[in-house]
Design a protein around this motif. Structure first.
Motif, PDB file in Angstrom:
ATOM      1  N   THR A 146      -1.971  39.961  15.295  1.00  0.00           N
ATOM      2  CA  THR A 146      -1.127  38.761  15.216  1.00  0.00           C
ATOM      3  C   THR A 146      -0.191  38.807  14.018  1.00  0.00           C
ATOM      4  OG1 THR A 146      -2.912  37.580  14.063  1.00  0.00           O
ATOM      5  CG2 THR A 146      -2.774  37.304  16.450  1.00  0.00           C
ATOM      6  N   ASN A 147      -0.661  39.333  12.899  1.00  0.00           N
ATOM      7  CA  ASN A 147       0.189  39.431  11.712  1.00  0.00           C
ATOM      8  C   ASN A 147       1.364  40.383  11.927  1.00  0.00           C
ATOM      9  OD1 ASN A 147      -1.432  37.639  10.315  1.00  0.00           O
ATOM     10  ND2 ASN A 147      -2.607  39.227   9.265  1.00  0.00           N
TER      11      ASN A 147
ATOM     12  N   ALA B  61     -16.899  39.858  12.923  1.00  0.00           N
ATOM     13  CA  ALA B  61     -16.024  39.981  11.751  1.00  0.00           C
ATOM     14  C   ALA B  61     -15.031  41.123  11.917  1.00  0.00           C
ATOM     15  CB  ALA B  61     -16.860  40.182  10.488  1.00  0.00           C
ATOM     16  N   LYS B  62     -15.482  42.234  12.475  1.00  0.00           N
ATOM     17  CA  LYS B  62     -14.587  43.376  12.696  1.00  0.00           C
ATOM     18  C   LYS B  62     -13.533  43.043  13.750  1.00  0.00           C
ATOM     19  CE  LYS B  62     -17.776  47.114  11.435  1.00  0.00           C
ATOM     20  NZ  LYS B  62     -18.450  48.351  11.930  1.00  0.00           N
ATOM     21  N   LEU B  63     -13.951  42.377  14.823  1.00  0.00           N
ATOM     22  CA  LEU B  63     -13.005  41.992  15.864  1.00  0.00           C
ATOM     23  C   LEU B  63     -11.966  41.016  15.328  1.00  0.00           C
ATOM     24  CD1 LEU B  63     -15.446  41.462  18.884  1.00  0.00           C
ATOM     25  CD2 LEU B  63     -14.073  43.478  18.365  1.00  0.00           C
ATOM     26  N   GLU B  64     -12.415  40.096  14.485  1.00  0.00           N
ATOM     27  CA  GLU B  64     -11.480  39.125  13.894  1.00  0.00           C
ATOM     28  C   GLU B  64     -10.468  39.813  12.993  1.00  0.00           C
ATOM     29  OE1 GLU B  64     -14.256  35.083  13.825  1.00  0.00           O
ATOM     30  OE2 GLU B  64     -14.204  36.380  12.057  1.00  0.00           O
TER      31      GLU B  64
ATOM     32  N   LEU C 215      -4.546  48.271  18.597  1.00  0.00           N
ATOM     33  CA  LEU C 215      -3.302  48.074  17.859  1.00  0.00           C
ATOM     34  C   LEU C 215      -2.124  48.751  18.561  1.00  0.00           C
ATOM     35  CD1 LEU C 215      -4.647  48.638  14.235  1.00  0.00           C
ATOM     36  CD2 LEU C 215      -3.651  46.507  15.088  1.00  0.00           C
ATOM     37  N   SER C 216      -2.336  49.971  19.027  1.00  0.00           N
ATOM     38  CA  SER C 216      -1.259  50.710  19.672  1.00  0.00           C
ATOM     39  C   SER C 216      -0.865  50.081  21.005  1.00  0.00           C
ATOM     40  CB  SER C 216      -1.676  52.171  19.884  1.00  0.00           C
ATOM     41  OG  SER C 216      -1.842  52.835  18.649  1.00  0.00           O
TER      42      SER C 216
ATOM     43  N   PRO D 244      -4.007  38.529  20.969  1.00  0.00           N
ATOM     44  CA  PRO D 244      -5.144  39.119  21.682  1.00  0.00           C
ATOM     45  C   PRO D 244      -6.237  38.093  21.939  1.00  0.00           C
ATOM     46  CG  PRO D 244      -5.315  39.620  19.364  1.00  0.00           C
ATOM     47  CD  PRO D 244      -4.050  38.820  19.527  1.00  0.00           C
ATOM     48  N   ALA D 245      -7.320  38.549  22.510  1.00  0.00           N
ATOM     49  CA  ALA D 245      -8.503  37.715  22.724  1.00  0.00           C
ATOM     50  C   ALA D 245      -9.719  38.499  22.255  1.00  0.00           C
ATOM     51  CB  ALA D 245      -8.641  37.351  24.196  1.00  0.00           C
ATOM     52  N   ILE D 246     -10.787  37.783  21.972  1.00  0.00           N
ATOM     53  CA  ILE D 246     -12.012  38.402  21.478  1.00  0.00           C
ATOM     54  C   ILE D 246     -13.173  38.099  22.421  1.00  0.00           C
ATOM     55  CG2 ILE D 246     -13.781  38.277  19.667  1.00  0.00           C
ATOM     56  CD1 ILE D 246     -11.584  37.912  17.627  1.00  0.00           C
TER      57      ILE D 246
END
Length: 246
Positions: free
Chosen positions: A58-59, A48-51, A31-32, A65-67
């Motif tokens: 994005t919000n 699920a955590k990555l999403e 995030l930072s 980002p990418a996963i």
């Protein structure tokens, strides 16, 4: 350094890979970094955590980002080579890697450490970042300035009773950091380690179940050193074992 203030767009157009990005320090680092302009690649084993982190980024209006879902316990060299190829194809560059993912398993006396547990710790905490860094070095060498951060621990700098395999893995991490840093000295790649210190994370709560998490620093509060090492302010910093807290 503990009070380091990162310029708003200091990581603009940088591509940074964060392992263990689904929660705790990895989530906050992602995030930072995104907040300061980076395109972050979120690597972890729980989709699920990555999403959820993806949505947070994005919000907030930060770069998309990418996963990369990957369980480091079972990953192979080919997985990391394929990952490097994918990063090159999709982004054309890689400017930084934060090796944050680690496992603790069970604290126990040295003579009671189970071999399977020891193998798992060494696989995730040492071998995975070792092989992954090997695979990513061509990309890191191809960019103007790149940063590799390994995650250490207080017990990786001074051994502590009952921390067994975890402490041993973190001593190995420090040795890996110092070895690679010496090899890349004078190049565009810099390599350092961070000891996060006592931080309110799930791993910490498992190690100290009776501890009041409110007395600990949050992942956000220890971010200055993480931002420093990814920004151009640290271009001359190489081979250093840094602490995230005073």
């Amino acid at each position: 350094m503990f009070d380091f203030t990162c310029q708003k767009n200091a990581l603009h157009e940088r591509v940074i890979l964060v392992t263990g990005a689904g929660d705790g320090i990895g989530r906050q680092a992602a995030l930072s970094y995104a907040e300061h302009g980076a395109t972050v690649i979120l690597l972890g084993k729980t989709v699920a955590k990555l999403e959820a982190v993806y949505d947070e980024i994005t919000n907030a209006g930060y770069p998309q980002p990418a996963i990369i879902p990957l369980d480091l316990k079972g990953a192979t060299r080919q997985n990391y080579l394929d990952m490097a190829d994918t990063i090159e194809q999709q982004f054309g560059r890689l400017d930084g890697v934060l090796h944050n993912a680690s496992i603790l398993t069970v604290l126990s006396p040295f003579d009671e450490i189970e071999e399977d547990s020891f193998d798992d710790i060494m696989q995730v905490n040492v071998k995975a970042p070792f092989i992954m860094t090997q695979a990513l070095l061509p990309l890191l060498r191809a960019t103007k300035n790149s940063s590799v951060i390994f995650t250490s621990s207080g017990v990786g700098r001074k051994g502590r009773a009952f921390w067994g395999g975890y402490a041993i893995s973190k001593f190995a991490t420090e040795g890996m950091m110092e070895t690679l840093a010496d090899e890349v000295s004078g190049t565009n790649v810099r390599v350092n380690s961070i000891n996060p210190g006592a931080t309110a994370t799930q791993m910490r709560s498992r190690a100290y179940p009776g501890e009041d998490a409110k007395t600990l620093k949050t992942p956000l509060e220890i971010m200055p050193v993480y931002l420093y090492l990814m920004s151009d302010d640290s271009i001359e910093t190489n081979g250093q074992a840094l602490n995230a807290q005073k």
